[in-house]
Design an enzyme around this catalytic site. Structure first.
Site, PDB file in Angstrom:
ATOM      1  N   CYS A 211       0.839  -1.198   0.000  1.00  0.00           N
ATOM      2  CA  CYS A 211       0.000   0.000   0.000  1.00  0.00           C
ATOM      3  C   CYS A 211       0.876   1.251   0.000  1.00  0.00           C
ATOM      4  O   CYS A 211       1.545   1.521  -0.992  1.00  0.00           O
ATOM      5  CB  CYS A 211      -0.990  -0.036   1.166  1.00  0.00           C
ATOM      6  SG  CYS A 211      -2.380   1.124   0.947  1.00  0.00           S
TER       7      CYS A 211
ATOM      8  N   HIS B 143      -3.503  -5.214   1.015  1.00  0.00           N
ATOM      9  CA  HIS B 143      -2.889  -5.506   2.313  1.00  0.00           C
ATOM     10  C   HIS B 143      -2.863  -7.013   2.585  1.00  0.00           C
ATOM     11  O   HIS B 143      -3.754  -7.539   3.272  1.00  0.00           O
ATOM     12  CB  HIS B 143      -3.657  -4.802   3.426  1.00  0.00           C
ATOM     13  CG  HIS B 143      -3.438  -3.329   3.474  1.00  0.00           C
ATOM     14  ND1 HIS B 143      -2.365  -2.751   4.108  1.00  0.00           N
ATOM     15  CD2 HIS B 143      -4.157  -2.311   2.943  1.00  0.00           C
ATOM     16  CE1 HIS B 143      -2.429  -1.433   3.980  1.00  0.00           C
ATOM     17  NE2 HIS B 143      -3.508  -1.139   3.272  1.00  0.00           N
TER      18      HIS B 143
ATOM     19  N   GLU C  10      -1.025  -8.437   4.629  1.00  0.00           N
ATOM     20  CA  GLU C  10      -0.668  -8.635   6.035  1.00  0.00           C
ATOM     21  C   GLU C  10      -1.857  -8.541   6.974  1.00  0.00           C
ATOM     22  O   GLU C  10      -1.761  -8.886   8.158  1.00  0.00           O
ATOM     23  CB  GLU C  10       0.390  -7.601   6.444  1.00  0.00           C
ATOM     24  CG  GLU C  10      -0.121  -6.240   6.876  1.00  0.00           C
ATOM     25  CD  GLU C  10      -0.617  -5.337   5.746  1.00  0.00           C
ATOM     26  OE1 GLU C  10      -0.932  -4.177   6.024  1.00  0.00           O
ATOM     27  OE2 GLU C  10      -0.721  -5.800   4.585  1.00  0.00           O
TER      28      GLU C  10
END
Length: 235
Positions: A97, A175, A177
């Protein structure tokens, strides 16, 4: 093996990406750029290490824009220098990002505003499902990158370029993660207000994230594994 994790703010954690790096035998050095007490005033000084001291670098997201130097000027320049030197030295960078936008900028691209804010779980169009599966992936951004010279775009949707490769480095707009715990923190620090502004239910976002957790972990781990196998550029 040494991995540098650049955490731009106290709300962003390496989540499933850091988890997989640990499983792959990496020691994580977590660099916090903006401390919690400076979250609303993020123009702090930060000393970045040398790229060659690490085997891989992960630059996480942030609530600011890469080109808003009036806000983050003291540290964004040094970070861009680090990411550029890492790519030049063949140290793989995974930019996520904001981190992907910073990587693109460091390599000669730039950042611009997206035509609309993306927030939620979406599928993307991918040219390389082994490296970047179609998802769904979690989106939370209002900016997008302009590809740097020499980059190969490998995924996109109707809003933004979603992934690119440059040498052994890769930027992703989504994202991988994300965990439910991280999303809860984002929602409680302005994310819920933003979601409501664009007609998205914060409770539904969190419900979907809990429901997607097992599959999201597997996708994130697969993405990290594929990223770590990117070959050095020819010549």
């Amino acid at each position: 093996m040494q991995a540098l994790i650049i955490e731009h703010d106290h709300l962003s954690t390496p989540g499933f990406v850091g988890e997989r790096l640990l499983e792959r035998g990496y020691k994580l050095t977590r660099l916090s750029v903006v401390p919690e007490e400076r979250f609303i005033d993020p123009g702090v000084d930060c000393t970045f290490p040398e790229a060659e001291d690490f085997d891989v670098i992960v630059a996480l997201g942030a609530p600011w824009s890469v080109d808003h130097t009036a806000l983050i000027g003291p540290w964004i320049g040094p970070e861009l220098a680090l990411l550029g030197s890492a790519d030049a030295a063949g140290v793989p960078v995974l930019g996520i990002c904001f981190g992907g936008q910073a990587l693109a900028t460091a390599l000669g691209g730039k950042v611009e505003r997206s035509p609309r804010f993306e927030l939620g779980w979406t599928r993307i169009h991918t040219d390389d499902p082994y490296l970047v599966p179609a998802g769904p992936w979690f989106q939370f951004h209002g900016d997008r990158w302009v590809l740097p010279p020499g980059a190969r775009e490998i995924a996109r949707n109707g809003v933004a370029s979603q992934a690119f490769v440059h040498g052994r480095s890769m930027g992703v707009q989504f994202h991988p993660e994300i965990t439910a715990e991280t999303l809860t923190a984002w929602l409680s620090h302005g994310g819920a207000v933003k979601a409501k502004e664009i007609g998205v239910s914060p409770d539904e976002l969190l419900h979907q994230t809990h429901g997607e957790s097992v599959r999201a972990r597997l996708r994130a781990h697969a993405l990290v594994d594929a990223f770590l196998t990117l070959p050095p550029p020819c010549g």
